[in-house]
Design an enzyme around this catalytic site. Structure first.
Site, short mmCIF file in Angstrom:
data_model
loop_
_atom_site.label_atom_id
_atom_site.label_comp_id
_atom_site.label_asym_id
_atom_site.label_seq_id
_atom_site.Cartn_x
_atom_site.Cartn_y
_atom_site.Cartn_z
N ASP A 38 5.81 -0.65 -13.08
CA ASP A 38 6.08 0.79 -13.08
C ASP A 38 5.63 1.36 -14.43
O ASP A 38 5.62 0.63 -15.44
CB ASP A 38 7.58 1.05 -12.88
N ASN A 89 2.41 0.85 -3.99
CA ASN A 89 3.39 1.81 -3.49
C ASN A 89 3.54 3.04 -4.37
O ASN A 89 3.93 4.11 -3.88
CB ASN A 89 4.75 1.09 -3.37
N TYR A 158 -1.35 15.98 -1.60
CA TYR A 158 -0.60 14.79 -1.20
C TYR A 158 -1.10 14.27 0.14
O TYR A 158 -1.36 13.06 0.30
CB TYR A 158 0.89 15.12 -1.11
N LYS A 162 -3.02 10.61 0.87
CA LYS A 162 -2.50 9.60 1.78
C LYS A 162 -3.51 9.28 2.89
O LYS A 162 -3.65 8.12 3.30
CB LYS A 162 -1.17 10.05 2.37
N THR A 193 14.53 9.55 -1.18
CA THR A 193 14.46 8.93 -2.50
C THR A 193 14.41 10.05 -3.54
O THR A 193 14.38 11.23 -3.20
CB THR A 193 13.19 8.07 -2.63
#
Length: 253
Positions: A38, A89, A158, A162, A193
């Site tokens: 990360d 991810n 976005y 994707k 999340t």
């Protein structure tokens, strides 16, 4: 837990929070050694420290920076932690900045593409280089229903990023199948999340989205763990180039 990943070494990006943290922690519980990667080094370190003894390692990595990505993979290889499972991810969604195309600033387009698509490209590029030396492996990308249909009409950057990830996975899967490198995409639906706080904090927006999910509820990071474990495991040895939707049925509509 079934120890389905015993003997494997996995790297998960975006592993300090959300889906990445959930998946990385589950991989460790299933017997894998897991690299929690990360750009938030402290968060990655805390997550790795919570893994079973000997199964967690943290690495600070900005996926949009190639020297950082290349350096992280080199560091892991030197330490005997070269991954044979990689979950690309990490990503961003710029609520309040991403917009319909006529209203979208180039800066916010580039910021999204740099992390989501270019960052995934760099992660996969260096994962493949390592796997070519080690006899193959499994790469799993995180997609989105917005890359498949018009679900994200107000999120041009976005959604485009994707869709690019979905195409990237198929291309790399075809290119490296003979080298025993499998590449698949998991497509989570609306998953609550910290990435989607702008939605979860707005009851009207949240209700509208859940109303479009046939199973009638929001997803959680835990809902994504099982399919990731399967794709990382030898049970998925004949699966490559595929999209696996975990969206409560959203993309059936």
């Amino acid at each position: 837990m079934t120890d389905r990943l015993t003997g494997k070494t996995a790297l998960v990006t975006g592993a300090a929070t959300g889906i990445g943290l959930s998946v990385a922690s589950r991989f460790a519980a299933e017997g894998a050694r897991v690299v929690f990667a990360d750009r938030d080094g402290d968060g990655a370190g805390a997550a790795a420290a919570a893994a079973p003894e000997g199964r967690g390692r943290a690495v600070t990595m900005d996926i949009s920076d190639e020297p950082a990505v290349e350096g992280a993979f080199a560091e892991l290889a030197a330490a005997g932690w070269s991954p044979d499972v990689v979950v690309a991810n990490a990503g961003v969604q710029l609520f309040g900045k991403d917009a319909r195309i006529a209203d979208l600033d180039l800066e916010h387009w580039r910021q999204t593409i740099d992390v989501n698509l270019t960052g995934t490209f760099l992660t996969v590029k260096h994962a493949v280089r390592g796997m070519l030396l080690n006899g193959g492996g499994s790469i799993i990308l995180t997609g989105s229903p917005t890359g498949l249909n018009g679900e994200g009409a107000d999120f041009t950057a976005y959604s485009a990023s994707k869709a690019g990830i979905h195409g990237l996975a198929r291309t790399v899967a075809a290119a490296y199948a003979k080298e025993n490198i499998r590449v698949n995409t998991v497509v989570p639906g609306y998953t609550e999340t910290t990435l989607v706080t702008a939605i979860t904090s707005d009851p009207e927006s949240r209700a509208a989205i859940i109303g479009r999910i046939p199973l009638g509820r929001a997803g959680s990071p835990a809902d994504v763990e099982g399919i990731m474990v399967f794709l990382a495991s030898d049970d998925a040895a004949f699966a490559t180039g595929a999209l696996f939707a975990v969206d409560g049925g959203m993309t059936t509509l």
